[in-house]
Design a protein around this motif. Structure first.
Motif, PDB file in Angstrom:
ATOM      1  N   LEU A 540       0.840  -1.201   0.000  1.00 22.41           N
ATOM      2  CA  LEU A 540       0.000   0.000   0.000  1.00 22.41           C
ATOM      3  C   LEU A 540       0.872   1.247   0.000  1.00 22.41           C
ATOM      4  CD1 LEU A 540      -2.709   1.466   0.205  1.00 22.41           C
ATOM      5  CD2 LEU A 540      -2.597   1.174   2.688  1.00 22.41           C
ATOM      6  N   MET A 541       1.909   1.254   0.845  1.00 21.30           N
ATOM      7  CA  MET A 541       2.830   2.379   0.893  1.00 21.30           C
ATOM      8  C   MET A 541       3.509   2.563  -0.464  1.00 21.30           C
ATOM      9  SD  MET A 541       6.231   2.876   3.268  1.00 21.30           S
ATOM     10  CE  MET A 541       5.345   2.414   4.751  1.00 21.30           C
ATOM     11  N   GLY A 542       3.943   1.445  -1.056  1.00 22.27           N
ATOM     12  CA  GLY A 542       4.601   1.517  -2.364  1.00 22.27           C
ATOM     13  C   GLY A 542       3.669   2.014  -3.454  1.00 22.27           C
ATOM     14  N   THR A 543       2.390   1.626  -3.365  1.00 25.04           N
ATOM     15  CA  THR A 543       1.407   2.084  -4.352  1.00 25.04           C
ATOM     16  C   THR A 543       1.204   3.590  -4.250  1.00 25.04           C
ATOM     17  OG1 THR A 543       0.296  -0.055  -4.216  1.00 25.04           O
ATOM     18  CG2 THR A 543      -0.945   1.761  -5.199  1.00 25.04           C
ATOM     19  N   GLN A 544       1.134   4.081  -3.029  1.00 27.47           N
ATOM     20  CA  GLN A 544       0.963   5.525  -2.838  1.00 27.47           C
ATOM     21  C   GLN A 544       2.159   6.292  -3.397  1.00 27.47           C
ATOM     22  OE1 GLN A 544       0.407   5.352   1.407  1.00 27.47           O
ATOM     23  NE2 GLN A 544      -1.826   5.411   1.261  1.00 27.47           N
ATOM     24  N   LYS A 545       3.370   5.783  -3.156  1.00 27.74           N
ATOM     25  CA  LYS A 545       4.565   6.423  -3.696  1.00 27.74           C
ATOM     26  C   LYS A 545       4.576   6.347  -5.224  1.00 27.74           C
ATOM     27  CE  LYS A 545       7.626   7.499  -0.244  1.00 27.74           C
ATOM     28  NZ  LYS A 545       8.532   8.674  -0.166  1.00 27.74           N
ATOM     29  N   TYR A 546       4.102   5.235  -5.747  1.00 31.62           N
ATOM     30  CA  TYR A 546       4.059   5.052  -7.199  1.00 31.62           C
ATOM     31  C   TYR A 546       3.137   6.091  -7.841  1.00 31.62           C
ATOM     32  CZ  TYR A 546       3.460   2.697 -11.716  1.00 31.62           C
ATOM     33  OH  TYR A 546       3.429   2.407 -13.053  1.00 31.62           O
ATOM     34  N   VAL A 547       1.947   6.256  -7.251  1.00 34.06           N
ATOM     35  CA  VAL A 547       0.998   7.244  -7.779  1.00 34.06           C
ATOM     36  C   VAL A 547       1.608   8.641  -7.705  1.00 34.06           C
ATOM     37  CG1 VAL A 547      -1.225   8.351  -7.371  1.00 34.06           C
ATOM     38  CG2 VAL A 547      -1.036   5.864  -7.250  1.00 34.06           C
ATOM     39  N   SER A 548       2.267   8.956  -6.586  1.00 30.09           N
ATOM     40  CA  SER A 548       2.907  10.265  -6.444  1.00 30.09           C
ATOM     41  C   SER A 548       3.976  10.475  -7.503  1.00 30.09           C
ATOM     42  CB  SER A 548       3.510  10.392  -5.040  1.00 30.09           C
ATOM     43  OG  SER A 548       4.199  11.613  -4.895  1.00 30.09           O
ATOM     44  N   SER A 549       4.762   9.441  -7.764  1.00 31.45           N
ATOM     45  CA  SER A 549       5.828   9.561  -8.762  1.00 31.45           C
ATOM     46  C   SER A 549       5.259   9.722 -10.171  1.00 31.45           C
ATOM     47  CB  SER A 549       6.743   8.334  -8.699  1.00 31.45           C
ATOM     48  OG  SER A 549       7.433   8.293  -7.474  1.00 31.45           O
ATOM     49  N   MET A 550       4.190   8.998 -10.479  1.00 29.91           N
ATOM     50  CA  MET A 550       3.565   9.136 -11.792  1.00 29.91           C
ATOM     51  C   MET A 550       2.950  10.539 -11.939  1.00 29.91           C
ATOM     52  SD  MET A 550       4.075   6.422 -13.567  1.00 29.91           S
ATOM     53  CE  MET A 550       5.668   6.420 -12.769  1.00 29.91           C
ATOM     54  N   THR A 551       2.405  11.055 -10.843  1.00 31.32           N
ATOM     55  CA  THR A 551       1.876  12.418 -10.866  1.00 31.32           C
ATOM     56  C   THR A 551       2.983  13.415 -11.158  1.00 31.32           C
ATOM     57  OG1 THR A 551       0.136  11.847  -9.284  1.00 31.32           O
ATOM     58  CG2 THR A 551       0.666  14.167  -9.524  1.00 31.32           C
ATOM     59  N   SER A 552       4.132  13.212 -10.521  1.00 34.67           N
ATOM     60  CA  SER A 552       5.273  14.101 -10.745  1.00 34.67           C
ATOM     61  C   SER A 552       5.723  14.051 -12.193  1.00 34.67           C
ATOM     62  CB  SER A 552       6.434  13.711  -9.824  1.00 34.67           C
ATOM     63  OG  SER A 552       7.581  14.467 -10.113  1.00 34.67           O
ATOM     64  N   ALA A 553       5.768  12.836 -12.754  1.00 34.12           N
ATOM     65  CA  ALA A 553       6.174  12.701 -14.159  1.00 34.12           C
ATOM     66  C   ALA A 553       5.178  13.401 -15.077  1.00 34.12           C
ATOM     67  CB  ALA A 553       6.292  11.223 -14.523  1.00 34.12           C
ATOM     68  N   ALA A 554       3.874  13.206 -14.806  1.00 34.67           N
ATOM     69  CA  ALA A 554       2.851  13.867 -15.627  1.00 34.67           C
ATOM     70  C   ALA A 554       2.971  15.378 -15.521  1.00 34.67           C
ATOM     71  CB  ALA A 554       1.465  13.403 -15.186  1.00 34.67           C
ATOM     72  N   ASP A 555       3.231  15.866 -14.305  1.00 37.08           N
ATOM     73  CA  ASP A 555       3.379  17.305 -14.113  1.00 37.08           C
ATOM     74  C   ASP A 555       4.566  17.841 -14.906  1.00 37.08           C
ATOM     75  OD1 ASP A 555       2.725  19.832 -12.556  1.00 37.08           O
ATOM     76  OD2 ASP A 555       4.804  19.521 -11.971  1.00 37.08           O
ATOM     77  N   GLY A 556       5.655  17.080 -14.925  1.00 38.77           N
ATOM     78  CA  GLY A 556       6.814  17.505 -15.709  1.00 38.77           C
ATOM     79  C   GLY A 556       6.489  17.622 -17.182  1.00 38.77           C
ATOM     80  N   HIS A 557       5.722  16.691 -17.691  1.00 41.28           N
ATOM     81  CA  HIS A 557       5.343  16.747 -19.106  1.00 41.28           C
ATOM     82  C   HIS A 557       4.402  17.913 -19.379  1.00 41.28           C
ATOM     83  CE1 HIS A 557       6.128  12.140 -18.917  1.00 41.28           C
ATOM     84  NE2 HIS A 557       7.243  12.837 -18.917  1.00 41.28           N
ATOM     85  N   LEU A 558       3.474  18.169 -18.439  1.00 40.64           N
ATOM     86  CA  LEU A 558       2.575  19.306 -18.597  1.00 40.64           C
ATOM     87  C   LEU A 558       3.333  20.628 -18.551  1.00 40.64           C
ATOM     88  CD1 LEU A 558      -0.424  18.167 -16.362  1.00 40.64           C
ATOM     89  CD2 LEU A 558      -0.446  18.437 -18.846  1.00 40.64           C
ATOM     90  N   SER A 559       4.395  20.670 -17.749  1.00 42.00           N
ATOM     91  CA  SER A 559       5.175  21.912 -17.673  1.00 42.00           C
ATOM     92  C   SER A 559       5.844  22.220 -19.009  1.00 42.00           C
ATOM     93  CB  SER A 559       6.223  21.810 -16.566  1.00 42.00           C
ATOM     94  OG  SER A 559       7.242  20.891 -16.900  1.00 42.00           O
TER      95      SER A 559
END
Length: 588
Positions: A540-559
């Motif tokens: 569960l902890m790893g899944t939450q970190k995974y979602v956060s990391s994917m969000t960060s990657a998406a944000d980088g692409h949006l930037s």
């Protein structure tokens, strides 16, 4: 006049974890300690005696007032202070209580109970409660649960005078962990149902039952009991009446009954004009109904009013930092981002330990292409006076992916002083995570301050191990960690494992290392899949970190998309999406 003495009276059962800190906190404040034990099977009694307490063994009869009164019978002091094991007297209170005990013409003192909810990250509610009173044989507690002393005092002395103090009691008994461990809700419900059968016309019992239903999430039932309590009391004569009204409003809001909530708030504001909490409830209701301008006007009125008057149960920060934070959120809603930043700054100035507004300041300036403003804004409007504060600031900036601000601060600021090794490590990590791997590698070659495991990660990803053999060894170690192989030293999965995944994934993304990014993503998913049944909490902890990391990657692409055009109406939708993304620590 002889010096007036204070007796601390407590009732306890199996409190070996909490009791020592409580008894330690009252040293120097009280003259004797009376502990009524209701059947402990752990070391509670021995611990109490070690602190010099007189222990009264009491057979539990499902009646808190009876247990309290057993302590009063044993006490010899001129005043009674009563606490629970999960409470602590504030250091300032230790100095002040003996002084209050010398005052004439007062029968009792209200102390400020600071209730800590959640598990350390929750808010603080502040409740003035009568906790110290003159020791007279006619004053006795009443009530099987939520026992009270005030009614007994007033019935015996109609002209009794009570004084409100600013002495603080820190109460930790309603943190989620303790409530669950002690099964407090079920215990309270059983006793309340019993006392309501014995005394059905008492609105205080209905109020307390409503509180327990609200704690369980049974909002509709809680509302019914709060309404029944309100209809049975006289608001001007009952000290807890404002709380009944406040909780009724909270229930109506939770049930989406906004019109009824507004009517109740209006009634409350006429009865309790100094109760700032009601302005917060009104602002939230108005904003929900689409009246954002009116909501912000009410919040500014709350700032002018300040914290609730001391006789009211309130929440820390209402009238100060909570109000500024809510103003910042509402300013963000209408995309007045400069106003939002100013409001968040004020929230932090009131409470420097408050994290959500700091994250929002970083996020807004980052998304609007103004990250370079952060160092000057922080220097001009915040006071960074210690190495610890600077370290916290650097962590928040790193969490917010504001790496250029980190590098600028580390380069320009001399005070407060930071150890050189901390500066070097922070610089390397910022350069690595933002994709400047060339300079990260240059600094890493000169640096011996890194922990070995983190250095291995960096050397492997930067491809700068000094020999082919070491490169292979580091890579094998990294792959084992990524894939959680059979090496027992790498188990169980920990937060550090997921942090390593996240850091490497983000660094690879910023550096444009697509093959590494894809490889780490695949290994991460495989690790989650392989361990989901054997280590569900870690997964569960790893899944939450995974979602956060994917969000960060998406944000980088949006930037990148946002930066491809000048800042105008065409980029505003992208900015709006970025500001709405979930971000570090759950704040958005």
């Amino acid at each position: 006049m002889p010096s007036q003495t204070i007796s601390l009276c407590m009732i306890v059962k199996d409190e070996e974890q909490m009791l020592p800190a409580c008894l330690e906190s009252v040293q120097g404040a009280v003259d004797e300690i009376i502990v009524v034990d209701t059947g402990s099977t752990d070391n509670t009694v021995q611990l109490a005696e070690r602190y010099g307490a007189s222990v009264v063994h009491f057979k539990w009869c499902h009646d808190f007032a009876a247990a309290r009164n057993a302590g009063l019978e044993a006490a010899t002091g001129d005043w009674i202070l009563f606490l629970d094991a999960d409470e602590r007297i504030d250091e300032q209170g230790v100095q002040e209580l003996p002084i209050w005990a010398q005052q004439d013409g007062v029968e009792g003192y209200f102390l400020q109970i600071h209730n800590y909810t959640g598990n350390g990250s929750g808010g603080v509610t502040i409740n003035p409660v009568l906790r110290m009173f003159r020791h007279r044989p006619e004053y006795r507690f009443q009530g099987r649960i939520h026992e009270q002393i005030a009614e007994s005092i007033v019935s015996q002395c109609a002209e009794a005078h009570f004084h409100m103090t600013d002495v603080i009691i820190h109460h930790y008994g309603y943190s989620e962990t303790i409530v669950s461990a002690k099964n407090k809700v079920n215990r309270n419900m059983e006793l309340l149902q019993q006392i309501i059968e014995e005394d059905p016309a008492n609105p205080f019992h209905d109020y307390n039952l409503g509180v327990e239903y609200l704690r369980m999430g049974e909002v509709q039932q809680a509302l019914g009991y709060f309404q029944k309590s309100w209809n049975g009391l006289e608001p001007a004569r009952v000290s807890y009446a404002h709380l009944v009204l406040k909780y009724e409003v909270r229930c109506l809001q939770a049930l989406g009954q906004w019109k009824e909530a507004m009517e109740k708030i209006t009634e409350g504001r006429s009865l309790y004009p100094g109760y700032t909490d009601l302005l917060h409830a009104q602002a939230f209701t108005q904003n929900t109904l689409g009246r954002a301008e009116e909501a912000e006007k009410i919040l500014r009125e709350a700032l002018h009013m300040g914290p609730s008057a001391e006789m009211y149960h309130t929440e820390e920060g209402i009238g100060t930092f909570q109000t500024w934070f809510m103003l910042g959120q509402y300013a963000e809603q209408r995309e007045a981002l400069e106003e939002a930043v100013d409001a968040y700054v004020e929230a932090v100035r009131y409470k420097p330990s408050l994290l959500p507004p700091l994250y929002r300041i970083c996020r807004i300036l980052q998304v609007t292409g103004q990250e370079e403003r952060l160092p000057k804004l922080i220097e001009a409007r915040f006071r960074i006076e210690s190495q610890e504060a600077m370290g916290k600031l650097i962590r928040i900036l790193n969490d917010s992916r504001c790496y250029s601000a980190v590098l600028s601060i580390l380069k320009q600021w001399d005070q407060p002083s930071i150890p050189r090794e901390t500066i070097r490590v922070s610089k390397i990590m910022a350069l690595w995570r933002c994709g400047d791997w060339e300079n990260a590698a240059l600094l890493l070659r000169k640096n011996d301050d890194f922990p070995d495991q983190e250095k291995d990660w960096l050397m492997w990803s930067l491809d700068i191990a000094p020999s082919i053999g070491q490169k292979r060894a580091i890579k094998d170690h990294a792959i084992l960690l990524i894939e959680q192989g059979e090496d027992e030293e790498l188990k169980p999965l920990t937060e550090g494992t997921w942090t390593s995944f996240a850091e490497l994934l983000e660094a690879a993304d910023h550096a444009g290392k697509r093959e590494m990014f894809v490889g780490v993503t695949g290994a991460w998913r495989n690790t989650l899949e392989k361990n989901r049944e054997v280590m569900p909490e870690a997964v569960l902890m790893g899944t939450q970190k995974y979602v956060s990391s994917m969000t960060s990657a998406a944000d980088g692409h949006l930037s990148v998309i946002q930066a491809q055009a000048p800042y105008d109406v065409n980029t505003r939708p992208v900015q709006h999406i970025r500001l709405g993304l979930p971000w570090p620590n759950g704040f958005r």
